[in-house]
Scaffold this motif. Sequence first.
Motif, short mmCIF file in Angstrom:
data_model
loop_
_atom_site.label_atom_id
_atom_site.label_comp_id
_atom_site.label_asym_id
_atom_site.label_seq_id
_atom_site.Cartn_x
_atom_site.Cartn_y
_atom_site.Cartn_z
N VAL A 118 15.95 62.51 10.52
CA VAL A 118 17.02 61.78 9.83
C VAL A 118 18.29 62.63 9.92
O VAL A 118 18.36 63.70 9.32
CB VAL A 118 16.67 61.54 8.35
CG1 VAL A 118 17.79 60.76 7.66
CG2 VAL A 118 15.34 60.84 8.21
N ARG A 149 24.70 63.62 7.41
CA ARG A 149 26.12 63.33 7.54
C ARG A 149 26.94 64.51 7.02
O ARG A 149 28.01 64.83 7.55
CB ARG A 149 26.44 62.05 6.75
CG ARG A 149 27.89 61.63 6.73
CD ARG A 149 28.05 60.34 5.93
NE ARG A 149 27.49 60.46 4.60
CZ ARG A 149 28.16 60.93 3.54
NH1 ARG A 149 29.42 61.29 3.65
NH2 ARG A 149 27.57 61.03 2.36
N ASP A 168 23.59 53.83 4.67
CA ASP A 168 22.17 54.02 4.94
C ASP A 168 21.89 55.39 5.54
O ASP A 168 22.70 55.92 6.30
CB ASP A 168 21.69 53.00 5.98
CG ASP A 168 21.57 51.60 5.42
OD1 ASP A 168 21.05 51.45 4.31
OD2 ASP A 168 22.00 50.65 6.11
N TYR A 169 20.72 55.93 5.25
CA TYR A 169 20.17 56.98 6.09
C TYR A 169 19.51 56.34 7.29
O TYR A 169 18.79 55.34 7.16
CB TYR A 169 19.13 57.81 5.32
CG TYR A 169 19.73 58.89 4.47
CD1 TYR A 169 20.24 60.04 5.05
CD2 TYR A 169 19.80 58.76 3.09
CE1 TYR A 169 20.80 61.05 4.27
CE2 TYR A 169 20.37 59.76 2.31
CZ TYR A 169 20.87 60.90 2.91
OH TYR A 169 21.42 61.88 2.15
N LEU A 170 19.76 56.87 8.47
CA LEU A 170 19.24 56.30 9.70
C LEU A 170 18.13 57.18 10.28
O LEU A 170 18.12 58.40 10.09
CB LEU A 170 20.37 56.17 10.74
CG LEU A 170 21.54 55.27 10.32
CD1 LEU A 170 22.61 55.27 11.42
CD2 LEU A 170 21.07 53.85 10.05
N LEU A 198 16.46 53.84 6.32
CA LEU A 198 15.62 54.02 5.13
C LEU A 198 16.14 53.07 4.05
O LEU A 198 17.35 52.87 3.93
CB LEU A 198 15.68 55.48 4.66
CG LEU A 198 15.16 56.52 5.66
CD1 LEU A 198 15.35 57.93 5.12
CD2 LEU A 198 13.69 56.27 5.99
N ASP A 218 22.87 57.38 1.32
CA ASP A 218 23.63 58.52 1.85
C ASP A 218 25.04 58.49 1.26
O ASP A 218 26.00 58.20 1.96
CB ASP A 218 23.66 58.45 3.38
CG ASP A 218 24.30 59.69 3.98
OD1 ASP A 218 24.57 60.65 3.22
OD2 ASP A 218 24.54 59.70 5.20
#
Lengths: 592, 592
Positions: A182, A185, B179-181, B194, B222
């Motif tokens: 993951v 950021r 989003d968390y990717l 996620l 996020d």
Amino acid sequence: MKRTSYAGLVDEKLVDQDVVLKGWVQKRRDLGGLIFIDLRDREGILQLVFSQEFSKAAWQVADTLRNEYVIEVKGTVKHRSEGEINPKMKTGQVEVEIHEAKLLAAAKNPPFYIEDNINVSDELRLKYRYLDLRRPEMQKNLKIRNLITRAVHTYFDNHDFYDIETPDLTASTPEGARDYLVPSRVYPGHFYALPQSPQIFKQLLMGAGFDRYYQIARCFRDEDLRGDRQPEFTQIDMETSFLSAEEIQDLTEGLLKQVMHDAMGIDIKTPIQRIEWQESMDRFGTDKPDIRFDMELKDISDVVKDIDFKVFQNAIANGGFVKAICVPGGAAKYSRKDLDAKTDYIERFGAKGMAWIKVTEDGFTGPVGKFLKVKQDEISAAVGAKPGDLILFAADSFKIISDTLGYLRNSIAKEMGMIDESKFAFIWVVNWPLFEYDEGIKRWTAAHHPFTMPNEEDVHYLNDGEDPHKAHAQSYDIVLNGYELGGGSIRIHTREVQEKMLKALGFTKEHAESSFGFLMHALDMGFPPHGGLAIGLDRFAMLLAKRDNIRDIIAFPKNSKATEPLTNAPATVSDKQLLELGLFVNKVDEDK
Amino acid sequence: MKRTSYAGLVDEKLVDQDVVLKGWVQKRRDLGGLIFIDLRDREGILQLVFSQEFSKAAWQVADTLRNEYVIEVKGTVKHRSEGEINPKMKTGQVEVEIHEAKLLAAAKNPPFYIEDNINVSDELRLKYRYLDLRRPEMQKNLKIRNLITRAVHTYFDNHDFYDIETPDLTASTPEGARDYLVPSRVYPGHFYALPQSPQIFKQLLMGAGFDRYYQIARCFRDEDLRGDRQPEFTQIDMETSFLSAEEIQDLTEGLLKQVMHDAMGIDIKTPIQRIEWQESMDRFGTDKPDIRFDMELKDISDVVKDIDFKVFQNAIANGGFVKAICVPGGAAKYSRKDLDAKTDYIERFGAKGMAWIKVTEDGFTGPVGKFLKVKQDEISAAVGAKPGDLILFAADSFKIISDTLGYLRNSIAKEMGMIDESKFAFIWVVNWPLFEYDEGIKRWTAAHHPFTMPNEEDVHYLNDGEDPHKAHAQSYDIVLNGYELGGGSIRIHTREVQEKMLKALGFTKEHAESSFGFLMHALDMGFPPHGGLAIGLDRFAMLLAKRDNIRDIIAFPKNSKATEPLTNAPATVSDKQLLELGLFVNKVDEDK
């Protein structure tokens, strides 16, 4: 109107009472004037009767209904007349005369029937998963899964365990399978990993003094998928301090007892049989034996060592063995052609062939019968054969024999109908080797994981100059019907042993520090002896629901390409998202 | 040796009995010959006594012990002598004379003391989280969290809910937070997201007919972090079919009752008060009112509209209001300087100033007293003021007044000691606006989420040519002590309304289809009316444990930079891993 009962639970006790029901139209039949609707909800199906005589308005609603429409109705429960009783239906003794009806939602024609045993591609089922899940068998599967987790919570609650959550966004673990990553950021170019298991965190919780931990934990592995693998899966995870391997097995047996009782209404006997890994390999050719049937492997090396049959003699001369299984009544069942096919199949295990004989009243027959006749009584006695039986032989290294006869034992038991499919047969396999040789990557790896404690008397094998691969471990697997249901071990709780273990696995000091430094620092800080176990919830549910695909007991599984046909995940993302994460996409597979 | 009791649970009932205990050395005192060890485990601390007289071998072990060593001991429980009784300790009436002792693990000196109220940086606590968690207050926090989840399982199990897992690797949801990717290896350039919540999946489960779903669900956002935010968090998530908003609130109250009883031993009264969103804003200036104290906002626009005071008159002329709160006994507590500081603070809400007066036996005093004196009796009556009180005024738009007085009400109540900190005050806030204007992105967004059902009589506002922003929703938040504990709504269950809703949110037909197409296709297939609720487990645990930082009730939280100081996640990964995912890293922040 407030529902008074699930449709599927209406029975004779409610006769002459008014009920309010809500659910789906399973089927509609119009018998001139009378309209019959099968109403479906979570608990089952119930027959509704609409007549202009009962209510014209309700009848008019019924007249417009189609399959999968959602309705609410009010009516009176009645006994069905003699000829109309349907003993196959749970509610087949009754029907409901409807006085009020309301359409709650219309439905388009579904792409497949909402009923069991449909012949539809998995892909279509997954794309319309919300429809697939309406089918009674899928409802039952998820109910069983729910009953399992319910029993798990009940049991651990009653045994002083704390339910503690561990992180999903965490660090990568070397020495495992491939991680899902993951991107961060906040720190572009850095990645979290999704956990393959909460292993290290649960050990840290023992170091933190929580004494007894459990969690129904989501885990992630980016591996190629098979029938019983999913990118995300769930394990019943537990860890305890100050207990021996046997005490943890006892606790686990209590858990299994609770689950089998609460989810299946079955009282299993404990203690569950515990056999050593070596015994399991010797007797069943596998470390996950299916003990619902016998047909065990017999070592006949001593019996046959002097027979003038090269295949056997060579195997023994090369340090191998000759072992056999006896298939009761197998002589008639298996033709030469069948046995040739099996011989071809077992080549994948490295077997160079398969000797077999059939036992007749007149002795051994078959291609190698003439070689073995000389010892036929001794062989028959050793494997327990009688006329009509088939004996299969493997003469090779221990590993190839085990793989071959282990496979043959399982596949033949299935073909011969020797397996009582109603049985749930648990067995512990304990005292595993600490290491196993991975043929894929050509090196020794941890048989369980790098935190597994060797047997106390074997710890010295990890010292310099000794052979670590001789060490056995305080580890244990719980096996159900030939499937590995779960496994665990006592863990290493001192830095000294952990360092030796990592060294034996080929870690340099630097690599050990960078990978597991925080754990080893933790072990410096007063760690209790501890151990635990994890059970694969998905596989457990699959076995209890008697399914052969793990997707059938997961609400929204991925397909074999790890995609979710329903939402179409994974998908491309915007440039803005990539920019924020500091990533470039190298290539996009447009064909997805 | 098998432990017979937790150290922290040994009491007078065990006097003269032998016990086996295992745990950590909290403290060691050597009083010439006698060695006292405070032994710590999950349940508390117990005094052990070692003497050469009891056992020379055990005494020798004790002589080597240091803080945080792990030991097992066997001994006899004794009453402490009169002068030695420690009424502050749960086990303070007894001690254990030790006959056998064994060192299980040594420990280095910990970087901070294992005791409550330590003055140590959060970063150090997180780096050595396994030590931080040994402290009694952290043990208690995670115990409370465990009792909450235990109660949740108990309650939903007893109310026919199915615990069903939803995917963690899924599709991105537009219209939410960031989003968390998770990059896909099978389809390079594609990403899972996620989940920010299981919202759509739980709706699909209702469409699938499961009727009642719950899950203790991990969620991911996020976003930039604040005191009560974490990248991953947990919600108690539920959804039901065929129930009204009120029925869902009733069910939720049962859940809260169970949790408060099981986790805190408190029996809360139900039904819990339900007030409309508008009333909450009017009376408390906020949609999450703290009702442990009064000091409500009073609209005095009518009373003051004719007073010759520009600030008030302008506000009213511009369509605004004049509202006030009365601080009982506040006149003496707050100096002009204090009030100037408050005036500065509320500028962040857009307030242009803050009028205030103090009430004396002789009437109003203070800078604007001279303007308001003319109506002082009427104002005092309207706000319930008496001599010694302080009155604060806000004259502005509804929003600015609400933000200002809502803030002042809470902060002053805290400063004045008006809050009974032992209370747990729940309240429902219902009937929210369907949309809210987001000042950040300058457009209307869904106040809850895009699947929220408008009130039946407001559905028409979504039609072309009408003003959708007038619509109110079948939504409800549950508030505890001024915190939003959870929220939910009845959901849209037809494609027609869902399409209108997305249109009102500014989605084009194409964007709606690409983002929520699978949901809208599902809604075509016969969806029951349904609704649910989600409660923030972390916040709930934080409030029950009376902590003010959410990190204190999470075993392994992230810090404010979303990193995990213990494992050092996130971290860089190998080129091989990136290559497999088809990714390039644009820039690596080396300073992490």
